[in-house]
Design a protein around this motif. Structure first.
Motif, PDB file in Angstrom:
ATOM      1  N   VAL A  47       0.894  -1.031   0.101  1.00 49.99           N
ATOM      2  CA  VAL A  47       0.070  -0.014  -0.054  1.00 49.99           C
ATOM      3  C   VAL A  47       0.821   1.212  -0.041  1.00 49.99           C
ATOM      4  O   VAL A  47       0.782   2.335  -0.792  1.00 49.99           O
ATOM      5  CB  VAL A  47      -0.995   0.057   1.279  1.00 49.99           C
ATOM      6  CG1 VAL A  47      -1.722   1.383   1.481  1.00 49.99           C
ATOM      7  CG2 VAL A  47      -1.964  -1.072   1.132  1.00 49.99           C
ATOM      8  N   VAL A  48       1.775   1.409   0.819  1.00 51.20           N
ATOM      9  CA  VAL A  48       3.043   2.340   0.771  1.00 51.20           C
ATOM     10  C   VAL A  48       3.406   2.696  -0.422  1.00 51.20           C
ATOM     11  O   VAL A  48       3.548   3.925  -1.030  1.00 51.20           O
ATOM     12  CB  VAL A  48       3.613   2.249   2.114  1.00 51.20           C
ATOM     13  CG1 VAL A  48       5.036   3.254   1.705  1.00 51.20           C
ATOM     14  CG2 VAL A  48       3.171   2.236   3.324  1.00 51.20           C
ATOM     15  N   LEU A  49       4.005   1.639  -1.164  1.00 53.55           N
ATOM     16  CA  LEU A  49       4.619   1.562  -2.476  1.00 53.55           C
ATOM     17  C   LEU A  49       3.670   2.149  -3.543  1.00 53.55           C
ATOM     18  O   LEU A  49       3.985   2.960  -4.397  1.00 53.55           O
ATOM     19  CB  LEU A  49       5.153   0.277  -2.912  1.00 53.55           C
ATOM     20  CG  LEU A  49       6.273  -0.252  -2.005  1.00 53.55           C
ATOM     21  CD1 LEU A  49       6.852  -1.363  -2.434  1.00 53.55           C
ATOM     22  CD2 LEU A  49       7.741   1.155  -2.264  1.00 53.55           C
ATOM     23  N   ALA A  50       2.461   1.666  -3.226  1.00 54.47           N
ATOM     24  CA  ALA A  50       1.294   2.034  -4.605  1.00 54.47           C
ATOM     25  C   ALA A  50       1.363   3.648  -4.318  1.00 54.47           C
ATOM     26  O   ALA A  50       0.881   4.233  -5.204  1.00 54.47           O
ATOM     27  CB  ALA A  50       0.073   1.353  -4.171  1.00 54.47           C
ATOM     28  N   ALA A  51       0.959   4.075  -3.011  1.00 49.91           N
ATOM     29  CA  ALA A  51       0.632   5.456  -2.521  1.00 49.91           C
ATOM     30  C   ALA A  51       1.916   6.305  -3.075  1.00 49.91           C
ATOM     31  O   ALA A  51       1.699   7.456  -3.830  1.00 49.91           O
ATOM     32  CB  ALA A  51       0.348   5.540  -1.251  1.00 49.91           C
ATOM     33  N   ALA A  52       3.009   6.015  -3.002  1.00 45.09           N
ATOM     34  CA  ALA A  52       4.269   6.571  -3.408  1.00 45.09           C
ATOM     35  C   ALA A  52       4.462   6.849  -5.026  1.00 45.09           C
ATOM     36  O   ALA A  52       4.641   7.758  -5.662  1.00 45.09           O
ATOM     37  CB  ALA A  52       5.543   6.065  -2.864  1.00 45.09           C
ATOM     38  N   ALA A  53       4.035   5.548  -5.547  1.00 49.60           N
ATOM     39  CA  ALA A  53       4.084   5.444  -6.911  1.00 49.60           C
ATOM     40  C   ALA A  53       2.821   6.555  -7.813  1.00 49.60           C
ATOM     41  O   ALA A  53       3.128   7.202  -8.770  1.00 49.60           O
ATOM     42  CB  ALA A  53       3.761   3.994  -7.620  1.00 49.60           C
ATOM     43  N   GLY A  54       1.724   6.468  -6.942  1.00 48.70           N
ATOM     44  CA  GLY A  54       0.773   7.382  -7.443  1.00 48.70           C
ATOM     45  C   GLY A  54       1.274   8.750  -7.158  1.00 48.70           C
ATOM     46  O   GLY A  54       1.020   9.628  -8.161  1.00 48.70           O
TER      47      GLY A  54
END
Length: 67
Positions: free
Chosen positions: A53-60
């Motif tokens: 979730v953290v990686l997806a938020a950072a990518a977004g």
């Protein structure tokens, strides 16, 4: 650290004697080991999900900053 053959044999004897002498205690100890393993799996799964979730938020956020 792996047990030697002699240590494994002694451990097996202890387990058998415990099961014979106090079956209820042996059963409770057996469940305790499974509960600890189950809890460990749940904690690891929660950490992995949080990381995704953290990686997806950072990518977004990175994609939004480029636009």
């Amino acid at each position: 650290m792996a047990l030697s053959m002699e240590e494994q044999r002694i451990l097996t004897q202890i387990e058998v004697r415990l099961s014979e002498d106090d079956p209820r205690l042996a059963q409770r100890l057996s469940r305790l080991g499974r509960a600890r393993t189950s809890r460990r799996v749940r904690v690891i799964a929660a950490i992995v999900v949080t990381a995704v979730v953290v990686l997806a938020a950072a990518a977004g956020a990175a994609i939004a900053a480029m636009a």
